[in-house]
Design an enzyme around this catalytic site. Structure first.
Site, PDB file in Angstrom:
ATOM      1  N   LEU A  34       0.783  -1.286  -0.061  1.00  0.00           N
ATOM      2  CA  LEU A  34      -0.002  -0.065  -0.029  1.00  0.00           C
ATOM      3  C   LEU A  34       0.833   1.310  -0.049  1.00  0.00           C
ATOM      4  CD1 LEU A  34      -2.673  -1.139   2.661  1.00  0.00           C
ATOM      5  CD2 LEU A  34      -2.706  -1.188  -0.047  1.00  0.00           C
ATOM      6  N   HIS A  38      -3.571   4.157  -2.623  1.00  0.00           N
ATOM      7  CA  HIS A  38      -4.349   3.199  -1.847  1.00  0.00           C
ATOM      8  C   HIS A  38      -4.802   4.141  -0.304  1.00  0.00           C
ATOM      9  CE1 HIS A  38      -1.505   0.379  -3.486  1.00  0.00           C
ATOM     10  NE2 HIS A  38      -2.640  -0.096  -4.219  1.00  0.00           N
TER      11      HIS A  38
HETATM   12  P1  AMP Z   1      -3.801  -2.191  -6.869  1.00  0.00           P
HETATM   13  O1  AMP Z   1      -3.523  -2.580  -5.405  1.00  0.00           O
HETATM   14  O2  AMP Z   1      -2.921  -1.731  -7.805  1.00  0.00           O
HETATM   15  O3  AMP Z   1      -4.931  -3.195  -7.310  1.00  0.00           O
HETATM   16  O4  AMP Z   1      -4.847  -0.750  -6.498  1.00  0.00           O
HETATM   17  C1  AMP Z   1      -6.023  -0.893  -5.783  1.00  0.00           C
HETATM   18  C2  AMP Z   1      -6.826   0.633  -5.756  1.00  0.00           C
HETATM   19  O5  AMP Z   1      -5.918   1.567  -5.586  1.00  0.00           O
HETATM   20  C3  AMP Z   1      -7.472   0.538  -7.071  1.00  0.00           C
HETATM   21  O6  AMP Z   1      -8.741   1.033  -7.183  1.00  0.00           O
HETATM   22  C4  AMP Z   1      -6.386   1.648  -7.758  1.00  0.00           C
HETATM   23  O7  AMP Z   1      -6.965   2.256  -8.710  1.00  0.00           O
HETATM   24  C5  AMP Z   1      -6.007   2.325  -6.820  1.00  0.00           C
HETATM   25  N1  AMP Z   1      -4.687   3.237  -6.760  1.00  0.00           N
HETATM   26  C6  AMP Z   1      -3.376   2.631  -7.071  1.00  0.00           C
HETATM   27  N2  AMP Z   1      -2.686   3.801  -7.370  1.00  0.00           N
HETATM   28  C7  AMP Z   1      -3.159   4.759  -7.037  1.00  0.00           C
HETATM   29  C8  AMP Z   1      -3.030   5.898  -7.479  1.00  0.00           C
HETATM   30  N3  AMP Z   1      -1.662   6.244  -7.469  1.00  0.00           N
HETATM   31  N4  AMP Z   1      -3.870   7.143  -7.331  1.00  0.00           N
HETATM   32  C9  AMP Z   1      -5.036   6.794  -6.859  1.00  0.00           C
HETATM   33  N5  AMP Z   1      -5.822   5.378  -6.641  1.00  0.00           N
HETATM   34  C10 AMP Z   1      -4.714   4.416  -6.958  1.00  0.00           C
END
Ligand code: AMP
Length: 285
Positions: A34, A38
């Site tokens: 995270l 996140h």
């Molecule tokens: P992940 O762990 O990569 O599957 O991401 C989990 C959630 O966090 C998803 O809804 C992503 O779009 C969001 N997320 C990941 N990176 C970012 C970021 N830089 N800004 C905003 N939300 C993010």
């Protein structure tokens, strides 16, 4: 105190009890490792919901055979610290067997059309994995709100469409993309970048900004916006462009003319690391 839950039955019982007590359940699905992106989703959930559930599950179903499932970064202790700091109530960190007792799953949730272009083109089956796991998490937790980042703009559009067409009783909340101070979109995969690639990675956002500036100055031709991004990235031969596209942010269809709903989205490879980024043209993102 964050409660760590590893079984679906315990999570369901906990979420059912919260709803029975009239509490609003907010869900933040993640794959862990995270970062501030996140954490911004957790903060949005914390503001609107009584019980915040963060799920940490590196979902094998959304990785292709030659992708980075085995080396995907993991740090459960660090993740729990982040969740504690954000006042999360429950962290769900199940095993693969817990989520998929039958592997591969015989039931797949598929959203057509929106999943064929952009990342869907080079990652066939990826979005089926995403929509299947998200549907399972919705079914287990019954959240009133679920939080997704605009960094994964295609994922957000696909899940929004799925919820709409399956009449799922949850409000999908899209949250702003969070960046490093040099513009690089935060991503768990940034950890893969070599020191040298890390210095050029912010040029992805710089390229998007050049196109956004042109649009702010009156450019309405999507081909021109795409050309600006490609021309900028070409200055660094280490970038291998997967796609650069101007699409409608909800339908993900290519547009003839740029308007306030037009998303300029890019995916590149830097070495073996695949990075995505986007801006909403005509908006300040
Ligand atoms: P992940 O762990 O990569 O599957 O991401 C989990 C959630 O966090 C998803 O809804 C992503 O779009 C969001 N997320 C990941 N990176 C970012 C970021 N830089 N800004 C905003 N939300 C993010």
């Amino acid at each position: 105190m964050v409660e760590i839950v590893e079984t679906k039955s315990a999570l369901r019982a906990r979420a059912d009890a919260a709803r029975a007590a009239g509490q609003r359940v907010g869900l933040v699905p993640t794959m862990g490792f995270l970062h501030e992106g996140h954490r911004s989703l957790m903060q949005a959930a914390r503001r609107a919901c009584d019980v915040v559930i963060v799920t940490i599950f590196v979902n094998p179903m959304q990785f292709g055979p030659n992708e980075d499932l085995d080396r995907y970064p993991r740090d459960l202790d660090g993740d729990l610290d982040a969740c504690r700091a954000e006042g999360v109530d429950i962290v769900f960190a199940p095993s693969i067997r817990e989520m998929y007792p039958r592997e591969p799953s015989t039931t797949v949730v598929h959203v057509a059309e929106l999943t064929t272009g952009l990342c869907g083109e080079s990652r066939p089956g990826h979005f089926d994995g995403v929509t299947t796991i998200v549907t399972k998490l919705f079914a287990i937790t019954g959240p009133c709100h679920a939080y997704f980042g605009r960094k994964d703009a295609q994922q957000l559009a696909v899940i929004t469409r799925m919820v709409d067409e399956l009449d799922l009783p949850v409000t999908v909340v899209g949250c702003p993309l969070v960046r490093e101070s040099d513009g690089l979109a935060l991503s768990s995969r940034n950890a893969y970048l070599s020191a040298e690639h890390r210095t050029i990675a912010p040029q992805i956002h710089a390229a998007l900004c050049l196109a956004a500036d042109a649009v702010a100055a009156g450019e309405t031709d999507p081909r021109r916006a795409v050309d600006i991004v490609r021309a900028h990235l070409r200055q660094w031969p280490d970038f291998s462009i997967d796609y650069v596209a101007c699409v409608d942010s909800a339908t993900l269809q290519a547009v003839d003319q740029i308007d306030a709903d037009t998303l300029l989205a890019v995916a590149v490879r830097l070495g073996s690391t695949r990075l995505i980024d986007n801006v909403l043209l005509g908006a300040s993102s």
